[in-house]
Scaffold this motif. Structure first.
Motif, mmCIF file in Angstrom:
data_model
loop_
_atom_site.group_PDB
_atom_site.id
_atom_site.type_symbol
_atom_site.label_atom_id
_atom_site.label_comp_id
_atom_site.label_asym_id
_atom_site.label_seq_id
_atom_site.Cartn_x
_atom_site.Cartn_y
_atom_site.Cartn_z
ATOM 1 N N LYS A 282 0.823 -1.213 0.000
ATOM 2 C CA LYS A 282 0.000 0.000 0.000
ATOM 3 C C LYS A 282 0.848 1.251 0.000
ATOM 4 O O LYS A 282 0.470 2.280 -0.544
ATOM 5 C CB LYS A 282 -0.866 0.031 1.270
ATOM 6 C CG LYS A 282 -2.084 -0.785 1.208
ATOM 7 C CD LYS A 282 -3.222 -0.088 1.963
ATOM 8 C CE LYS A 282 -4.468 -0.928 1.918
ATOM 9 N NZ LYS A 282 -4.416 -2.036 2.902
ATOM 10 N N SER A 283 1.991 1.178 0.695
ATOM 11 C CA SER A 283 2.764 2.392 0.881
ATOM 12 C C SER A 283 4.240 2.125 0.662
ATOM 13 O O SER A 283 4.796 1.183 1.212
ATOM 14 C CB SER A 283 2.514 2.902 2.310
ATOM 15 O OG SER A 283 3.483 3.835 2.675
ATOM 16 N N LEU A 284 4.862 2.961 -0.152
ATOM 17 C CA LEU A 284 6.282 2.820 -0.444
ATOM 18 C C LEU A 284 6.964 4.166 -0.242
ATOM 19 O O LEU A 284 6.578 5.155 -0.857
ATOM 20 C CB LEU A 284 6.467 2.339 -1.893
ATOM 21 C CG LEU A 284 7.896 2.210 -2.406
ATOM 22 C CD1 LEU A 284 8.681 1.205 -1.594
ATOM 23 C CD2 LEU A 284 7.904 1.796 -3.878
ATOM 24 N N SER A 285 7.968 4.181 0.635
ATOM 25 C CA SER A 285 8.702 5.419 0.887
ATOM 26 C C SER A 285 10.175 5.189 0.642
ATOM 27 O O SER A 285 10.752 4.254 1.181
ATOM 28 C CB SER A 285 8.536 5.862 2.345
ATOM 29 O OG SER A 285 7.204 6.107 2.646
ATOM 30 N N LEU A 286 10.763 6.037 -0.159
ATOM 31 C CA LEU A 286 12.183 5.913 -0.463
ATOM 32 C C LEU A 286 12.874 7.233 -0.159
ATOM 33 O O LEU A 286 12.486 8.266 -0.687
ATOM 34 C CB LEU A 286 12.385 5.578 -1.950
ATOM 35 C CG LEU A 286 11.677 4.321 -2.448
ATOM 36 C CD1 LEU A 286 11.689 4.279 -3.968
ATOM 37 C CD2 LEU A 286 12.356 3.081 -1.899
ATOM 38 N N TYR A 287 13.896 7.170 0.702
ATOM 39 C CA TYR A 287 14.646 8.371 1.023
ATOM 40 C C TYR A 287 16.104 8.126 0.696
ATOM 41 O O TYR A 287 16.685 7.152 1.161
ATOM 42 C CB TYR A 287 14.613 8.674 2.520
ATOM 43 C CG TYR A 287 13.271 8.830 3.155
ATOM 44 C CD1 TYR A 287 12.493 7.719 3.430
ATOM 45 C CD2 TYR A 287 12.812 10.084 3.535
ATOM 46 C CE1 TYR A 287 11.269 7.865 4.048
ATOM 47 C CE2 TYR A 287 11.592 10.216 4.177
ATOM 48 C CZ TYR A 287 10.820 9.108 4.431
ATOM 49 O OH TYR A 287 9.619 9.242 5.062
#
Lengths: 577, 145
Positions: A282-287
């Motif tokens: 559902k959620s993908l965060s890339l930093y």
């Protein structure tokens, strides 16, 4: 008067009340009566925290405070406090073991301070953990404050095979052994949550451990040295993954069908990130502290992540990442893209379900939106380059145009001293813009500056910038930068706008001749903030509170002047790809 | 509709969908022990009425977070004896939300008071001998800094 019946509460309820108190408060409550003391001694949730044993005001104890903050190496010693703590834990666990064997333990939290080469403490900790495991602990949390030396090695070879009941293990600042010396593999079939923070663990040890945790649900890895290559394959129950490394991120995730939430952070590059098909993501965060260069990351979202709703990408380095990003997804609802470099230069987005799109960058990308709807909110933040010319305005205009009919909030970061010399904005720019651009209706135009830098744009250019912006778009709300100075001390842009807009505040002045082209289209101006009476004269005598004042105008524009009008012929020229 | 009988003979009617917030009642219904009415010998009429007030409110205003918060805050403004009756009832009836709310309330009260004050307010009998209490205080000195 009725004789009051003394209070009787079953032990289980006292335990439940304890769960809302901290260690210190519980210890105090244990003095209430014998029943409360027994409840305290049989409490299934144990919290041992050595901070209560150190007197904060004692400067010697301050060493331990500093150890917690990892700032001191050595020396210093308030061993008496630490000894009292250790005695307390040992006494408690021994009493529990001998007198209350039937009472299981659910949670065991240990937070204590070690100094270098504190082997006695290491043995003690192992004993306590062994005790917790023996009593069926489910949730185990160990946080050690060790300054620069993590000398404690978690007795994993001893603990884990026996910890059948363990469902959650959270460890901070420990070392894991290099290898397991027993013949059996580690098998922790009940572990659901694993969190390692500042733990030293090798690749082999980690993968050996993970292979033995088939039920794992939630995995968090924060700054673990020794772990530089992560492979998470065939973890059927994995739902949440959060990995934070200081170095380059090298991770491969595959066959994790339950995965819902992935957060990957690297202070350096993110070049070796492979995410396999995840039907429930559902959620993908890339930093990335530098930038992201692997293009295949954003390929094929439709098949790989058919339920992805939330995508967040942050590249905070000024290195050039991917030049062109193509995002296609039927499920994406929110996209947040922040970049500190000159990339991506082209962004093609086809996401019909998108409810919000946030984009922030140094440059204006070529943005094409296959399906912006009026339900979508777009939030764009662009920095002014050191040369603002017609092509910059045109790109900005095209960007905003491509976002129609979504509700657009446009933020322009004013050039500031950090950028160095700012070229002036030419006057003829205004005429060019006026003749080619049909203004786009936007919800909000926000002019802002970065915290401590004051704008370094000269007066005349500033006026041209504002004129240009108001010719390209008609905002319903105009937000000015926060002013730190007295109005009279001169923040000319604010003054300029106040004067220009002041002229439009009532019907009468609307009819008078306008000095600016965009003023023609302006029907009404209301000062939303600070709340000022329309008739207040906005001159130097107005005194704003320094530091926080931010002026916001609510503007009403003549509909005919904007994009909805018969000037559609001009408009169509820009909508063609 | 489910009929509930308190220990002192009072009867209460409540919708099944509301009553099943109590896991105890829910299991009784599932095990078919609820033909005519459900006897609750451990809960008196006054307390049962209050508990039903809670579960009714939480059933009907399920999504109204703000409203429920203020309802809960008002709900626990009762005297100590009643509060403990509700705790025992919530425990027996296995209503997690109510048990958490009431225990949190007690915890909040305990936090700010001394041992003597808590004993007085909650009517807890001190069954330690003076020597025992002194020793305990000594062992737990760290908690009283």
């Amino acid at each position: 008067m009725e004789k009051e019946v003394p209070l009787y509460l079953p032990e289980g309820i006292i335990h439940h009340i304890f769960s809302f108190l901290n260690t210190k408060q519980r210890a105090q409550a244990s003095l209430l009566s014998k029943a409360w003391l027994k409840a305290w001694r049989t409490n299934p949730r144990l919290d041992f925290d050595d901070r209560y044993f150190h007197q904060i005001k004692n400067p010697v104890c301050k060493f331990f405070e500093d150890q917690r903050n990892c700032s001191l190496k050595h020396p210093g010693n308030c061993s008496s406090c630490e000894e009292k703590f250790r005695a307390h834990v040992s006494n408690y666990t021994l009493l529990r073991k001998h007198a209350y064997q039937d009472h299981h333990i659910e949670e065991f939290n240990l937070s204590m301070t070690l100094i270098k080469d504190d082997y006695v403490a290491c043995d003690l900790i192992n004993t306590w953990l062994g005790f917790a495991v023996e009593f069926g602990v489910k949730v185990l949390q160990v946080t050690l404050h060790q300054g620069l030396y993590s000398s404690y090695t978690l007795a994993i070879g001893d603990i884990l095979p026996k910890a059948e009941s363990l469902t959650e293990l959270r460890v901070k600042t420990c070392r894991f052994p290099m290898q397991i010396y027993s013949e059996r593999n580690i098998m922790c079939k009940n572990i659901k949550v694993l969190k390692f923070e500042e733990v030293y663990i090798t690749n082999e040890m980690f993968h050996c451990l993970i292979a033995g945790c088939p039920s794992i649900n939630d995995l968090v890895i924060i700054d673990c040295r020794g772990l530089n290559k992560i492979e998470l394959i065939n973890l059927c129950s994995l739902k949440k993954l959060r990995i934070y490394v200081k170095n380059d991120l090298n991770i491969k995730v595959d066959q994790a069908p339950c995965l819902e939430n992935v957060e990957l952070l690297s202070l350096e590059w993110m070049n070796f990130v492979q995410l396999g098909t995840s039907p429930n993501l559902k959620s993908l965060s890339l930093y990335s502290g530098r930038c992201i260069r692997n293009g295949q990351l954003f390929d094929d979202f439709v098949t790989k992540f058919p339920r992805l709703e939330y995508l967040r990408v942050i590249e905070s380095g000024s290195f050039a990442g991917l030049e062109r990003i193509n995002l296609t997804s039927h499920s994406l609802k929110h996209i947040h893209w922040f970049s500190n470099s000159e990339t991506p230069k082209e962004l093609d987005i086809d996401a019909p379900s998108l409810a919000s799109f946030s984009y922030s960058n140094q440059i204006i990308p070529n943005l094409s939106f296959a399906s912006a709807s009026s339900n979508m909110r777009s939030c764009i933040s662009i920095c002014c380059p050191h040369l603002i010319d017609y092509s910059w305005f045109l790109r900005l205009y095209k960007l905003v145009l491509n976002l129609v009919p979504s509700r657009i909030s446009l933020g322009i970061e004013l050039p500031h001293a950090k950028h160095g010399f700012q070229e002036t904005i030419e006057d003829r720019l205004i005429a060019m813009i006026a003749s080619t651009c049909v203004p786009v209706q936007v919800e909000e135009l926000k002019l802002y500056t970065v915290a401590k830098w004051s704008p370094n744009i000269d007066e005349h250019s500033c006026i041209n910038l504002i004129d240009g912006l108001l010719l390209a778009c008609h905002p319903k709300t105009l937000v000015l930068p926060k002013t730190k100075v007295h109005l009279s001390a001169g923040n000319f842009m604010i003054k300029y706008l106040l004067n220009m807009l002041a002229d439009r505040r009532d019907e009468e002045s609307c009819k008078s001749t306008c000095t600016k082209l965009w003023q023609n289209d302006l029907k009404k101006v209301v000062i939303k903030q600070p709340p000022l009476d329309c008739n207040t004269s906005l001159d130097e005598s107005v005194n704003f509170e320094s530091g926080k004042m931010q002026i916001i105008f609510a503007l009403e524009w003549d509909d005919n002047a904007s994009l909805n009008s018969s000037k559609a012929r001009v408009r169509s020229r820009y909508l063609e790809p | 509709m489910i009929v509930l009988n308190s220990s002192d003979g009072a009867t209460f009617e409540v919708e099944e969908s509301v009553a099943v917030q109590s896991q105890t009642i829910k299991h009784m219904i599932e095990d078919n022990c609820a033909d005519t009415s459900i006897p609750l010998p451990n809960v008196n009429g006054v307390t049962l009425a209050r508990v039903l007030e809670y579960i009714k409110k939480h059933a009907e205003a399920k999504d109204d977070e703000e409203g429920l918060k203020s309802f809960d805050a008002e709900f626990v403004k009762v005297d100590q004896a009643s509060l403990f009756e509700i705790i025992l009832a919530a425990n027996y009836l296995d209503i997690k939300g109510l048990l958490d709310l009431t225990c949190q309330t007690v915890a909040d009260q305990i936090k700010d008071l001394t041992v003597e004050e808590v004993r007085a307010i909650f009517n807890i009998m001190n069954d330690f001998t003076p020597e025992e209490e002194a020793k305990l205080r000594n062992d737990h000195a760290w908690a009283f800094e």
